[in-house]
Design a protein around this motif. Structure first.
Motif, mmCIF file in Angstrom:
data_model
loop_
_atom_site.group_PDB
_atom_site.id
_atom_site.type_symbol
_atom_site.label_atom_id
_atom_site.label_comp_id
_atom_site.label_asym_id
_atom_site.label_seq_id
_atom_site.Cartn_x
_atom_site.Cartn_y
_atom_site.Cartn_z
ATOM 1 N N ILE A 90 -40.245 -6.921 -39.309
ATOM 2 C CA ILE A 90 -40.007 -8.358 -39.365
ATOM 3 C C ILE A 90 -41.284 -9.178 -39.523
ATOM 4 O O ILE A 90 -41.232 -10.327 -39.959
ATOM 5 N N GLY A 91 -42.442 -8.602 -39.176
ATOM 6 C CA GLY A 91 -43.685 -9.333 -39.312
ATOM 7 C C GLY A 91 -44.385 -9.118 -40.644
ATOM 8 O O GLY A 91 -45.460 -9.675 -40.877
ATOM 9 N N MET A 92 -43.765 -8.320 -41.520
ATOM 10 C CA MET A 92 -44.354 -8.000 -42.816
ATOM 11 C C MET A 92 -43.575 -8.682 -43.926
ATOM 12 O O MET A 92 -42.394 -9.016 -43.764
ATOM 13 N N THR A 93 -44.218 -8.884 -45.048
ATOM 14 C CA THR A 93 -43.556 -9.525 -46.184
ATOM 15 C C THR A 93 -42.580 -8.551 -46.854
ATOM 16 O O THR A 93 -42.567 -7.345 -46.572
ATOM 17 N N VAL A 94 -41.800 -9.100 -47.755
ATOM 18 C CA VAL A 94 -40.864 -8.278 -48.533
ATOM 19 C C VAL A 94 -41.610 -7.171 -49.258
ATOM 20 O O VAL A 94 -41.233 -5.992 -49.194
ATOM 21 N N GLN A 95 -42.680 -7.530 -49.959
ATOM 22 C CA GLN A 95 -43.407 -6.512 -50.716
ATOM 23 C C GLN A 95 -44.038 -5.473 -49.798
ATOM 24 O O GLN A 95 -44.047 -4.282 -50.110
ATOM 25 N N GLU A 96 -44.546 -5.896 -48.657
ATOM 26 C CA GLU A 96 -45.137 -4.938 -47.714
ATOM 27 C C GLU A 96 -44.070 -3.985 -47.171
ATOM 28 O O GLU A 96 -44.318 -2.789 -47.009
ATOM 29 N N ASN A 97 -42.875 -4.501 -46.902
ATOM 30 C CA ASN A 97 -41.774 -3.642 -46.476
ATOM 31 C C ASN A 97 -41.436 -2.617 -47.552
ATOM 32 O O ASN A 97 -41.243 -1.433 -47.255
ATOM 33 N N LEU A 98 -41.378 -3.066 -48.782
ATOM 34 C CA LEU A 98 -41.058 -2.151 -49.876
ATOM 35 C C LEU A 98 -42.143 -1.088 -50.017
ATOM 36 O O LEU A 98 -41.846 0.104 -50.205
ATOM 37 N N ASP A 99 -43.380 -1.498 -49.903
ATOM 38 C CA ASP A 99 -44.478 -0.531 -50.021
ATOM 39 C C ASP A 99 -44.432 0.504 -48.897
ATOM 40 O O ASP A 99 -44.778 1.676 -49.113
ATOM 41 N N ASP A 116 -41.009 1.432 -59.804
ATOM 42 C CA ASP A 116 -39.892 1.517 -58.866
ATOM 43 C C ASP A 116 -39.696 0.201 -58.123
ATOM 44 O O ASP A 116 -38.567 -0.183 -57.802
ATOM 45 N N ARG A 117 -40.788 -0.486 -57.842
ATOM 46 C CA ARG A 117 -40.667 -1.800 -57.210
ATOM 47 C C ARG A 117 -39.941 -2.769 -58.151
ATOM 48 O O ARG A 117 -39.076 -3.544 -57.730
ATOM 49 N N ASP A 118 -40.271 -2.691 -59.430
ATOM 50 C CA ASP A 118 -39.587 -3.539 -60.414
ATOM 51 C C ASP A 118 -38.106 -3.188 -60.494
ATOM 52 O O ASP A 118 -37.258 -4.074 -60.682
ATOM 53 N N ARG A 131 -40.691 -12.262 -52.479
ATOM 54 C CA ARG A 131 -41.574 -11.106 -52.264
ATOM 55 C C ARG A 131 -42.703 -11.395 -51.283
ATOM 56 O O ARG A 131 -43.207 -10.480 -50.635
ATOM 57 N N THR A 132 -43.116 -12.632 -51.141
ATOM 58 C CA THR A 132 -44.194 -12.961 -50.197
ATOM 59 C C THR A 132 -43.660 -13.517 -48.875
ATOM 60 O O THR A 132 -44.446 -13.883 -48.001
ATOM 61 N N GLN A 133 -42.341 -13.569 -48.729
ATOM 62 C CA GLN A 133 -41.749 -14.110 -47.503
ATOM 63 C C GLN A 133 -41.738 -13.048 -46.409
ATOM 64 O O GLN A 133 -41.508 -11.861 -46.665
ATOM 65 N N VAL A 134 -41.965 -13.465 -45.179
ATOM 66 C CA VAL A 134 -41.928 -12.550 -44.039
ATOM 67 C C VAL A 134 -40.475 -12.170 -43.754
ATOM 68 O O VAL A 134 -39.584 -13.031 -43.704
ATOM 69 N N ALA A 135 -40.224 -10.886 -43.561
ATOM 70 C CA ALA A 135 -38.857 -10.377 -43.442
ATOM 71 C C ALA A 135 -38.090 -11.000 -42.290
ATOM 72 O O ALA A 135 -36.888 -11.237 -42.386
ATOM 73 N N GLY A 136 -38.787 -11.290 -41.181
ATOM 74 C CA GLY A 136 -38.111 -11.839 -40.018
ATOM 75 C C GLY A 136 -37.538 -13.223 -40.225
ATOM 76 O O GLY A 136 -36.718 -13.670 -39.420
ATOM 77 N N THR A 137 -37.926 -13.915 -41.276
ATOM 78 C CA THR A 137 -37.411 -15.257 -41.555
ATOM 79 C C THR A 137 -36.258 -15.234 -42.557
ATOM 80 O O THR A 137 -35.753 -16.292 -42.930
ATOM 81 N N MET A 138 -35.833 -14.041 -42.968
ATOM 82 C CA MET A 138 -34.780 -13.923 -43.977
ATOM 83 C C MET A 138 -33.412 -13.804 -43.320
ATOM 84 O O MET A 138 -33.289 -13.457 -42.143
ATOM 85 N N ARG A 150 -36.150 -0.838 -49.613
ATOM 86 C CA ARG A 150 -37.217 -0.026 -49.013
ATOM 87 C C ARG A 150 -36.875 1.461 -49.098
ATOM 88 O O ARG A 150 -37.734 2.283 -49.423
ATOM 89 N N ALA A 151 -35.611 1.809 -48.817
ATOM 90 C CA ALA A 151 -35.197 3.208 -48.931
ATOM 91 C C ALA A 151 -35.315 3.704 -50.373
ATOM 92 O O ALA A 151 -35.733 4.841 -50.620
ATOM 93 N N LEU A 152 -34.978 2.851 -51.323
ATOM 94 C CA LEU A 152 -35.077 3.253 -52.733
ATOM 95 C C LEU A 152 -36.524 3.484 -53.172
ATOM 96 O O LEU A 152 -36.778 4.257 -54.097
ATOM 97 N N MET A 153 -37.464 2.820 -52.496
ATOM 98 C CA MET A 153 -38.876 3.005 -52.849
ATOM 99 C C MET A 153 -39.373 4.407 -52.540
ATOM 100 O O MET A 153 -40.422 4.829 -53.020
ATOM 101 N N ALA A 154 -38.619 5.169 -51.745
ATOM 102 C CA ALA A 154 -38.964 6.575 -51.516
ATOM 103 C C ALA A 154 -38.569 7.445 -52.700
ATOM 104 O O ALA A 154 -38.840 8.641 -52.708
ATOM 105 N N ASN A 155 -37.911 6.822 -53.695
ATOM 106 C CA ASN A 155 -37.437 7.546 -54.887
ATOM 107 C C ASN A 155 -36.542 8.721 -54.484
ATOM 108 O O ASN A 155 -36.769 9.865 -54.878
ATOM 109 N N PRO A 156 -35.498 8.435 -53.690
ATOM 110 C CA PRO A 156 -34.711 9.536 -53.125
ATOM 111 C C PRO A 156 -33.756 10.181 -54.116
ATOM 112 O O PRO A 156 -33.258 9.529 -55.044
#
Length: 239
Positions: A90-99, A116-118, A131-138, A150-156
């Protein structure tokens, strides 16, 4: 066979949460587990991802026995989970969560990560806008999208989705299930745990019904959706 679960038993202390369940998932399928609260759905999901120890039985992924494999090693094989309750940082941005979703990938510094992010942003345009918004405010719906992305970023090879529609408005539920279908159409196999049985059976190739830790019925999504007993128990008499 992508996933084979055989004679699986899992305990919480002395309480049997899962008893002798067996099921399979073929590559390219959507398979759903449905059942009432406490039926063992989430425990099954956690056990496949390595978060619950196995008392008896085996789990094989692409023919490899992963029953005792630590949970942090399973994403490397191709298993990723979007957990019940979302679990966003919740303290990280959308992009940071995805990474963070790509942390276990050996190619995490390659251009493929950006591709994969795209892909995630294509599936979830709302995340691209934030993408720059903090997750906890969503909102809850946006956090659900983020957990799935985020799960998809693992390329499962196998995506585990635990209650993706929980707590969402009806319009957003429809959107989430449409995206699950699109994820599958793009080549990702899906194991779906879901209390919205009507939507789950509508999307699933095959389904298993759990009651008090045991599989009591299985079949195609269409077969179970049209089964009078299933309708009465899980669909309010109709799909």
């Amino acid at each position: 066979m992508l996933l084979e679960v055989d004679d699986l038993c899992v305990n919480y202390g002395r309480i049997e949460a899962i008893r002798n369940i067996s099921f399979t998932i073929d590559e390219g399928e959507i398979v759903t587990l449905i059942g009432a609260n406490g039926a063992g759905k989430t425990t099954t999901m956690k056990t496949v991802s390595g978060l619950r120890p196995v008392r008896q039985g085996t789990i094989k992924f692409q023919g490899q026995d992963i029953t005792a494999m630590p949970p942090h090693e399973r994403p490397v094989l191709g298993i990723a989970q979007s957990p019940e309750g979302r679990g966003c940082f919740i303290g990280m941005t959308v992009q940071e969560n995805l990474d963070m979703g790509a942390y276990a990938r050996p190619d995490r510094k390659s251009p493929k990560i950006g591709q994969d992010r795209d892909r995630v942003f294509g599936l979830f345009p709302r995340l691209a806008e934030r993408r720059t918004q903090v997750a906890g405010t969503m909102s809850g719906g946006e956090q659900q999208m983020l957990a799935m992305g985020r799960a998809l970023m693992a390329n499962p090879k196998l995506l585990l989705l635990d209650e993706p529609s929980m707590g969402l408005a009806p319009k957003l539920i429809q959107q989430i299930f449409d995206i699950i279908t699109e994820i599958n159409n793009q080549g990702t196999t899906v194991l779906l745990v879901e209390q919205n049985a009507a939507q789950a059976l509508k999307r699933a190739d095959r389904a298993y019904i759990l009651e008090t830790g045991e599989i009591v019925r299985e079949g195609s999504g269409k077969e179970l959706a049209n089964d009078p007993a299933v309708k009465a128990a899980y669909l309010g008499g109709d799909v």
